[in-house]
Design a protein around this motif. Structure first.
Motif, PDB file in Angstrom:
ATOM      1  N   CYS A 119      79.191  55.795  -8.387  1.00 34.33           N
ATOM      2  CA  CYS A 119      79.372  56.028  -6.953  1.00 34.33           C
ATOM      3  C   CYS A 119      80.136  57.313  -6.680  1.00 34.33           C
ATOM      4  O   CYS A 119      80.314  57.689  -5.520  1.00 34.33           O
ATOM      5  CB  CYS A 119      80.105  54.853  -6.307  1.00 34.33           C
ATOM      6  SG  CYS A 119      79.271  53.258  -6.490  1.00 34.33           S
ATOM      7  N   PHE A 120      80.591  57.995  -7.723  1.00 34.09           N
ATOM      8  CA  PHE A 120      81.373  59.216  -7.547  1.00 34.09           C
ATOM      9  C   PHE A 120      80.469  60.368  -7.120  1.00 34.09           C
ATOM     10  O   PHE A 120      79.410  60.598  -7.733  1.00 34.09           O
ATOM     11  CB  PHE A 120      82.060  59.601  -8.850  1.00 34.09           C
ATOM     12  CG  PHE A 120      83.173  58.698  -9.288  1.00 34.09           C
ATOM     13  CD1 PHE A 120      83.456  57.517  -8.620  1.00 34.09           C
ATOM     14  CD2 PHE A 120      83.945  59.029 -10.385  1.00 34.09           C
ATOM     15  CE1 PHE A 120      84.490  56.690  -9.023  1.00 34.09           C
ATOM     16  CE2 PHE A 120      84.983  58.212 -10.818  1.00 34.09           C
ATOM     17  CZ  PHE A 120      85.251  57.033 -10.118  1.00 34.09           C
ATOM     18  N   PRO A 121      80.860  61.136  -6.107  1.00 30.57           N
ATOM     19  CA  PRO A 121      80.091  62.333  -5.738  1.00 30.57           C
ATOM     20  C   PRO A 121      79.845  63.266  -6.916  1.00 30.57           C
ATOM     21  O   PRO A 121      78.794  63.905  -7.008  1.00 30.57           O
ATOM     22  CB  PRO A 121      80.983  62.992  -4.676  1.00 30.57           C
ATOM     23  CG  PRO A 121      81.688  61.831  -4.033  1.00 30.57           C
ATOM     24  CD  PRO A 121      81.974  60.887  -5.168  1.00 30.57           C
ATOM     25  N   GLN A 122      80.791  63.349  -7.838  1.00 30.68           N
ATOM     26  CA  GLN A 122      80.618  64.184  -9.031  1.00 30.68           C
ATOM     27  C   GLN A 122      79.404  63.743  -9.839  1.00 30.68           C
ATOM     28  O   GLN A 122      78.584  64.567 -10.267  1.00 30.68           O
ATOM     29  CB  GLN A 122      81.873  64.110  -9.901  1.00 30.68           C
ATOM     30  CG  GLN A 122      81.781  64.919 -11.180  1.00 30.68           C
ATOM     31  CD  GLN A 122      82.867  64.554 -12.179  1.00 30.68           C
ATOM     32  OE1 GLN A 122      83.121  63.374 -12.426  1.00 30.68           O
ATOM     33  NE2 GLN A 122      83.520  65.555 -12.735  1.00 30.68           N
ATOM     34  N   ILE A 123      79.278  62.435 -10.060  1.00 26.74           N
ATOM     35  CA  ILE A 123      78.157  61.900 -10.840  1.00 26.74           C
ATOM     36  C   ILE A 123      76.857  62.011 -10.054  1.00 26.74           C
ATOM     37  O   ILE A 123      75.811  62.412 -10.590  1.00 26.74           O
ATOM     38  CB  ILE A 123      78.428  60.436 -11.231  1.00 26.74           C
ATOM     39  CG1 ILE A 123      79.629  60.344 -12.193  1.00 26.74           C
ATOM     40  CG2 ILE A 123      77.189  59.794 -11.846  1.00 26.74           C
ATOM     41  CD1 ILE A 123      79.398  60.957 -13.552  1.00 26.74           C
ATOM     42  N   LEU A 124      76.900  61.680  -8.775  1.00 28.01           N
ATOM     43  CA  LEU A 124      75.699  61.728  -7.941  1.00 28.01           C
ATOM     44  C   LEU A 124      75.147  63.145  -7.832  1.00 28.01           C
ATOM     45  O   LEU A 124      73.929  63.350  -7.788  1.00 28.01           O
ATOM     46  CB  LEU A 124      76.014  61.165  -6.554  1.00 28.01           C
ATOM     47  CG  LEU A 124      76.296  59.666  -6.506  1.00 28.01           C
ATOM     48  CD1 LEU A 124      76.929  59.286  -5.166  1.00 28.01           C
ATOM     49  CD2 LEU A 124      75.011  58.873  -6.722  1.00 28.01           C
ATOM     50  N   THR A 125      76.041  64.123  -7.782  1.00 23.77           N
ATOM     51  CA  THR A 125      75.614  65.521  -7.697  1.00 23.77           C
ATOM     52  C   THR A 125      75.128  66.041  -9.046  1.00 23.77           C
ATOM     53  O   THR A 125      74.136  66.776  -9.115  1.00 23.77           O
ATOM     54  CB  THR A 125      76.779  66.401  -7.201  1.00 23.77           C
ATOM     55  OG1 THR A 125      77.183  65.952  -5.903  1.00 23.77           O
ATOM     56  CG2 THR A 125      76.370  67.863  -7.110  1.00 23.77           C
ATOM     57  N   SER A 126      75.799  65.655 -10.111  1.00 28.36           N
ATOM     58  CA  SER A 126      75.472  66.170 -11.440  1.00 28.36           C
ATOM     59  C   SER A 126      74.213  65.542 -12.019  1.00 28.36           C
ATOM     60  O   SER A 126      73.528  66.169 -12.841  1.00 28.36           O
ATOM     61  CB  SER A 126      76.649  65.926 -12.394  1.00 28.36           C
ATOM     62  OG  SER A 126      77.824  66.551 -11.924  1.00 28.36           O
TER      63      SER A 126
END
Length: 311
Positions: A119-126
């Motif tokens: 759910c982290f924006p970092q993971i979702l973006t990467s």
């Protein structure tokens, strides 16, 4: 604050530092496995700040570590399958640290599982092509976190059998935080998948536009700043939770409803008010991690926190 207990001072603080109630040894991006960090500091300044031998058995040791072992592996281009294969070794290293503390006299352990990293924006973006679940989180990466949590829970169950005199509490922080994504409005939050302090893209996150940095956009320099109201947001900078989200999670997990066995944190922080929590009693708290979920009583001997640092 809700427990009327003092905050811990960072062990590196040199000005106006009061270690009479303990020190926080949390470090940025630390992991269970070396080389990044070890959850048991040794020698040097640590030697003078660690609990006295006679109080070691009366401490509460809280652990909040392991998430960086997963995410750092992913950003080293390991596949999810490769990280899953590594989980037993990661958890075994963690168990070894519990055993080491037990051999030194520790008897009371409070262990947080890892967060819904999908759910982290970092993971979702990467990893934009990852399959999403019903709330928009990256399903394979949450499943990775859940796999780690299952291994951790099973390891703690084995440790309880090996050390029947110890109290080992598993705290389901994952479920507490995931409720912020399934029912954000109900819990007073909005846009849970979008970073508050960031810049760019669907999730307001960019690896080259970290919170607080100055970036160049179309020839113009701008500072990556905060959203208007962080108190209603879940993600601070795409990697860390906001203070509001941390407070929400703390209120849930401190109740004991997310713990196995279901022991409220307040009983651990105020042991003189409990009758059957631990046969040895408890005088200090040692926090292994960096979530800020530590506790102590002002008139007790020190608290010490070890592990990684989170916002």
């Amino acid at each position: 604050e809700s427990l009327d207990l003092p905050f811990l001072s960072s062990y590196l603080n040199s000005l106006a530092t009061n270690f009479s109630h303990g020190a926080n040894f949390a470090t940025v991006s630390s992991t269970i496995r070396l080389p990044t960090a070890d959850v048991i500091p040794q020698g040097g300044i640590y030697a003078s700040l660690m609990p006295r031998e006679e109080t070691f058995a009366k401490a509460l040791y809280t652990f909040d570590i392991g998430q960086n072992d997963l995410t750092q592996s992913l950003f080293l281009n390991m596949t999810i399958v490769q990280v899953i294969i590594a989980i037993p070794d990661i958890v075994n290293h963690f168990s070894d640290n519990i055993k080491n503390l037990y051999s030194l006299g520790a008897r009371l352990f409070w262990v947080y599982n890892t967060r819904p990293i999908g759910c982290f924006p970092q993971i979702l973006t990467s990893f934009p092509s990852a399959k999403k679940d019903s709330v928009g989180c990256a399903k394979p990466y949450n499943q990775l976190a859940q796999r780690f949590n299952v291994e951790l829970k099973n390891a703690l169950a084995r440790l309880r059998i090996e050390f029947p005199l110890a109290t080992i509490v598993y705290v389901d922080l994952y479920s507490a935080l995931y409720s912020l994504y399934t029912h954000p409005t109900k819990n007073g939050f909005e846009r849970p998948l979008v970073a508050c302090c960031g810049y760019g893209g669907k999730y307001n996150y960019g690896r080259d536009a970290a919170c607080g940095e100055t970036i160049n956009v179309n020839g113009k320099k701008i500072m990556v700043g905060s959203c208007k109201d962080p108190s209603v947001r879940v993600s601070w900078d795409g990697v860390h939770f906001t203070e509001a989200a941390n407070k929400f999670a703390f209120n849930l997990v401190s109740s004991g409803n997310f713990s196995n066995p279901p022991i409220p944190l307040k009983l651990a922080c105020h042991p003189r008010s409990r009758s059957s929590f631990s046969s040895t009693g408890m005088d200090i708290v040692v926090n292994v991690g960096g979530s800020g979920f530590e506790c102590a009583e002002a008139h007790y001997p020190p608290i010490y926190g070890l592990g990684r640092s989170y916002g």
